[in-house]
Design an enzyme around this catalytic site. Structure first.
Site, PDB file in Angstrom:
ATOM      1  N   HIS A   1       0.853  -1.187   0.000  1.00 41.66           N
ATOM      2  CA  HIS A   1       0.000   0.000   0.000  1.00 41.66           C
ATOM      3  C   HIS A   1       0.881   1.226   0.000  1.00 41.66           C
ATOM      4  O   HIS A   1       1.940   1.226   0.626  1.00 41.66           O
ATOM      5  CB  HIS A   1      -0.924   0.015   1.235  1.00 41.66           C
ATOM      6  CG  HIS A   1      -2.074   0.942   1.076  1.00 41.66           C
ATOM      7  ND1 HIS A   1      -1.997   2.271   1.389  1.00 41.66           N
ATOM      8  CD2 HIS A   1      -3.321   0.723   0.610  1.00 41.66           C
ATOM      9  CE1 HIS A   1      -3.158   2.838   1.129  1.00 41.66           C
ATOM     10  NE2 HIS A   1      -3.982   1.925   0.650  1.00 41.66           N
TER      11      HIS A   1
ATOM     12  N   ASP B   1      -7.901  -5.659   0.156  1.00 41.47           N
ATOM     13  CA  ASP B   1      -8.343  -6.470  -0.976  1.00 41.47           C
ATOM     14  C   ASP B   1      -7.909  -7.917  -0.891  1.00 41.47           C
ATOM     15  O   ASP B   1      -8.367  -8.757  -1.658  1.00 41.47           O
ATOM     16  CB  ASP B   1      -7.822  -5.854  -2.285  1.00 41.47           C
ATOM     17  CG  ASP B   1      -8.467  -4.510  -2.538  1.00 41.47           C
ATOM     18  OD1 ASP B   1      -9.658  -4.385  -2.248  1.00 41.47           O
ATOM     19  OD2 ASP B   1      -7.776  -3.594  -3.002  1.00 41.47           O
TER      20      ASP B   1
HETATM   21  N1  CMC Z   1       4.182  -7.532  -4.780  1.00 41.90           N
HETATM   22  C1  CMC Z   1       5.519  -7.485  -4.969  1.00 41.90           C
HETATM   23  N2  CMC Z   1       6.272  -6.385  -4.838  1.00 41.90           N
HETATM   24  C2  CMC Z   1       5.634  -5.245  -4.510  1.00 41.90           C
HETATM   25  C3  CMC Z   1       4.236  -5.196  -4.298  1.00 41.90           C
HETATM   26  C4  CMC Z   1       3.513  -6.404  -4.440  1.00 41.90           C
HETATM   27  N3  CMC Z   1       2.203  -6.416  -4.264  1.00 41.90           N
HETATM   28  N4  CMC Z   1       3.869  -3.930  -3.999  1.00 41.90           N
HETATM   29  C5  CMC Z   1       4.981  -3.200  -4.007  1.00 41.90           C
HETATM   30  N5  CMC Z   1       6.050  -3.991  -4.313  1.00 41.90           N
HETATM   31  C6  CMC Z   1       7.447  -3.577  -4.378  1.00 41.90           C
HETATM   32  C7  CMC Z   1       7.725  -2.812  -5.672  1.00 41.90           C
HETATM   33  O1  CMC Z   1       8.184  -3.661  -6.698  1.00 41.90           O
HETATM   34  C8  CMC Z   1       8.773  -1.827  -5.225  1.00 41.90           C
HETATM   35  O2  CMC Z   1      10.011  -2.488  -5.186  1.00 41.90           O
HETATM   36  P1  CMC Z   1      11.369  -1.681  -5.519  1.00 41.90           P
HETATM   37  O3  CMC Z   1      11.478  -0.597  -4.487  1.00 41.90           O
HETATM   38  O4  CMC Z   1      12.439  -2.728  -5.403  1.00 41.90           O
HETATM   39  O5  CMC Z   1      11.209  -1.145  -6.908  1.00 41.90           O
HETATM   40  C9  CMC Z   1       8.390  -1.495  -3.796  1.00 41.90           C
HETATM   41  O6  CMC Z   1       7.663  -2.643  -3.327  1.00 41.90           O
HETATM   42  C10 CMC Z   1       7.522  -0.248  -3.656  1.00 41.90           C
HETATM   43  O7  CMC Z   1       6.426  -0.380  -4.548  1.00 41.90           O
HETATM   44  P2  CMC Z   1       5.760   0.831  -5.351  1.00 41.90           P
HETATM   45  O8  CMC Z   1       5.071   0.309  -6.549  1.00 41.90           O
HETATM   46  O9  CMC Z   1       6.806   1.911  -5.570  1.00 41.90           O
HETATM   47  O10 CMC Z   1       4.747   1.352  -4.263  1.00 41.90           O
HETATM   48  P3  CMC Z   1       3.486   2.246  -4.551  1.00 41.90           P
HETATM   49  O11 CMC Z   1       3.212   2.951  -3.281  1.00 41.90           O
HETATM   50  O12 CMC Z   1       3.669   3.053  -5.780  1.00 41.90           O
HETATM   51  O13 CMC Z   1       2.346   1.181  -4.874  1.00 41.90           O
HETATM   52  C11 CMC Z   1       0.542  -0.322  -4.639  1.00 41.90           C
HETATM   53  C12 CMC Z   1       1.377   0.782  -3.975  1.00 41.90           C
HETATM   54  C13 CMC Z   1      -0.670  -0.630  -3.774  1.00 41.90           C
HETATM   55  C14 CMC Z   1       0.043   0.161  -6.028  1.00 41.90           C
HETATM   56  C15 CMC Z   1       1.440  -1.585  -4.806  1.00 41.90           C
HETATM   57  O14 CMC Z   1       1.839  -2.052  -3.529  1.00 41.90           O
HETATM   58  C16 CMC Z   1       0.745  -2.691  -5.586  1.00 41.90           C
HETATM   59  O15 CMC Z   1       0.769  -2.682  -6.817  1.00 41.90           O
HETATM   60  N6  CMC Z   1       0.062  -3.660  -4.867  1.00 41.90           N
HETATM   61  C17 CMC Z   1      -0.725  -4.667  -5.531  1.00 41.90           C
HETATM   62  C18 CMC Z   1      -2.060  -4.076  -5.923  1.00 41.90           C
HETATM   63  C19 CMC Z   1      -2.983  -3.893  -4.731  1.00 41.90           C
HETATM   64  O16 CMC Z   1      -3.132  -4.775  -3.889  1.00 41.90           O
HETATM   65  N7  CMC Z   1      -3.662  -2.724  -4.697  1.00 41.90           N
HETATM   66  C20 CMC Z   1      -4.661  -2.435  -3.673  1.00 41.90           C
HETATM   67  C21 CMC Z   1      -4.287  -1.279  -2.783  1.00 41.90           C
HETATM   68  S1  CMC Z   1      -5.368  -1.178  -1.344  1.00 41.90           S
HETATM   69  C22 CMC Z   1      -6.923  -0.776  -1.952  1.00 41.90           C
HETATM   70  C23 CMC Z   1      -6.980   0.518  -2.678  1.00 41.90           C
HETATM   71  O17 CMC Z   1      -6.446   1.515  -2.182  1.00 41.90           O
HETATM   72  O18 CMC Z   1      -7.603   0.567  -3.722  1.00 41.90           O
END
Ligand code: CMC
Length: 430
Positions: A306, A364
């Site tokens: 998140h 989720d």
């Molecule tokens: N699985 C594997 N690696 C992950 C994941 C994951 N679910 N989420 C983040 N990472 C890694 C990512 O690869 C990155 O690694 P690095 O620093 O080595 O490049 C690091 O963690 C930080 O990730 P980010 O993408 O920069 O973080 P963000 O804040 O931009 O993204 C997120 C947040 C929710 C989009 C992301 O965690 C994700 O894609 N999760 C899966 C989708 C999900 O479950 N979304 C629902 C969110 S809660 C409900 C809502 O708000 O709608």
């Protein structure tokens, strides 16, 4: 940095900015005069360090795993409150007393039907349309049916539009579902509470009696509470940005629904269940954990991570409890997907990659298993999220419209394209 000032040096010139303190949480540096004074913008793609507005509605402490609606912890609201009371709280700022609550419930209930002509709107969609596509279209279309609540300068019209959307969203969501599966629409029943009426509209058929199970209705209601608001997330910011131009409230909420649909946001519940089904059995988990950690593989564990929570999402904890309650009530002793989910959580939470990056299950992760047990197909999951989040979007939209200092949202950019160049006639182009 001085006590309540932040100093910024650029080109040998120093600029001072006021620091504003919130009630709780990080303070902000008010850089609204930066461009005027220095000719520079700030650069913060994805808004990781930017507060886009001031708000009194919802507070998240991502490190502690805390979520407050108007100061009340989500756990207390989910345990003791109900969804319509939560709606009142988000909209008006306080919990209602008995008289206020009865009046609010009546006012919402009075608006549950939709204009009859709107039901024909649904038949314009293909039967295999995703219900979120139907939601975007039909909610946007409300502005074509309710002309007496589109003047955003009129507080009465704003309130009527708000009540209409909270009341009609379950009706529209249930109609999207019924249309998709080819069953007749079921009209709302105003003798039922909000969640029971929704379950009834989804699962009743005209040829036999359908009794709503109160345990499942309570679970549905709790799921709505958990999704009701989440401060300035992508869809809420979309609603605020759309609304900042003076667009009508129905159009703004349709924009929020469109944004919510993405798999990184509300679409993650559908994606998480699909992922659990794809994994299928506990012995395949290591393969998927390895893929999630592989930089060259775009796969991510859906329902994990998140932007704000760097601790357990408090909604995920309540959702996990709700999952067990629903499965228990339905007598589902073994759900292979729940086994996969629990084992996946266990492995991920002890894996260095996930621990180091503070990736925890989010709401989720468990909601899909619960919604599936309640009888919803996966493509309805995000629709239910949209239904519940509508009140949060409306509360945030109202707060913005009612703020006298509100201006149209207009982010700037760092331009990296061509500098000015001359037009080339077509016969001289390579
Ligand atoms: N699985 C594997 N690696 C992950 C994941 C994951 N679910 N989420 C983040 N990472 C890694 C990512 O690869 C990155 O690694 P690095 O620093 O080595 O490049 C690091 O963690 C930080 O990730 P980010 O993408 O920069 O973080 P963000 O804040 O931009 O993204 C997120 C947040 C929710 C989009 C992301 O965690 C994700 O894609 N999760 C899966 C989708 C999900 O479950 N979304 C629902 C969110 S809660 C409900 C809502 O708000 O709608």
């Amino acid at each position: 940095m001085a006590d309540n000032k932040a100093e910024f040096q650029a080109g040998g010139v120093s600029h001072n900015f006021n620091i504003k303190d919130g009630a709780i949480g990080p303070s902000v540096v008010d850089i609204s005069s930066l461009y005027k004074n220095s000719g520079m913008f700030t650069y913060d793609p994805g808004f990781t360090s930017t507060a886009s507005c001031e708000s009194k509605i919802t507070y998240i402490d991502g490190d502690q795993g805390t979520l407050l609606y108007r100061g009340f912890p989500i756990e207390q609201l989910a345990d003791h409150g109900d969804f319509l009371e939560t709606c009142y709280l988000l909209l008006y700022g306080e919990l209602p007393n008995k008289v206020e609550k009865d009046d609010f419930v009546n006012r919402v209930t009075y608006h549950t039907m939709i204009h009859e002509q709107m039901s024909r709107f649904f038949s314009g969609f293909r039967r295999d349309a995703h219900p979120m596509a139907i939601m975007v279209g039909t909610v946007g279309a409300l502005s074509a049916f309710y002309h007496d609540s589109t003047d955003i300068a009129d507080p009465h019209q704003r309130m009527i539009a708000s009540l209409r959307m909270i009341a009609k969203m379950p009706t529209i969501a249930a109609m999207a579902y019924k249309y998709h599966i080819g069953q007749p629409f079921v009209y709302p029943r105003n003798d039922l509470d909000y969640a029971s009426n929704f379950l009834h509209m989804c699962f009743a058929v005209p040829c036999e009696e359908y009794k709503v199970n109160p345990v499942l209705a309570r679970a549905m209601d709790r799921i709505f509470i958990l999704h009701a608001d989440h401060e300035q997330n992508a869809s809420t910011s979309t609603v605020r940005l759309a609304g900042s131009s003076g667009a009508n409230p129905f159009a703004c909420i349709a924009a929020g629904i469109a944004c919510l649909w993405g798999p990184a946001h509300g679409g993650a519940n559908e994606a998480a269940l699909n992922m659990l089904s794809e994994i299928g059995s506990v012995d395949r988990i290591p393969e998927y954990i390895a893929r999630a950690k592989d930089k060259n593989d775009p796969f991510r564990l859906m329902g994990f991570g998140h932007r704000v929570y760097k601790n357990y999402d408090p909604r995920a904890r309540i959702m996990q409890k709700t999952t067990h309650e629903v499965l228990g009530e339905l007598g589902i002793k073994d759900d292979p997907l729940l086994d996969v989910a629990m084992e996946l959580e266990k492995i991920a939470r002890s894996d260095e990659y996930f621990v180091e990056k503070k990736l925890y299950p989010n709401i989720d992760f468990y909601s899909g298993i619960t919604l599936r047990a309640l009888g919803f197909p996966t493509n309805m999951f995000t629709v239910l999220f949209a239904l519940a989040r509508t009140v949060g979007w409306i509360a945030q939209w109202k707060e913005m419209v009612e703020d006298p200092s509100q201006r149209i949202g207009r982010p700037r950019q760092l331009y990296t394209g061509y500098p000015e160049r001359d037009y080339t006639p077509i016969d001289q182009r390579r």
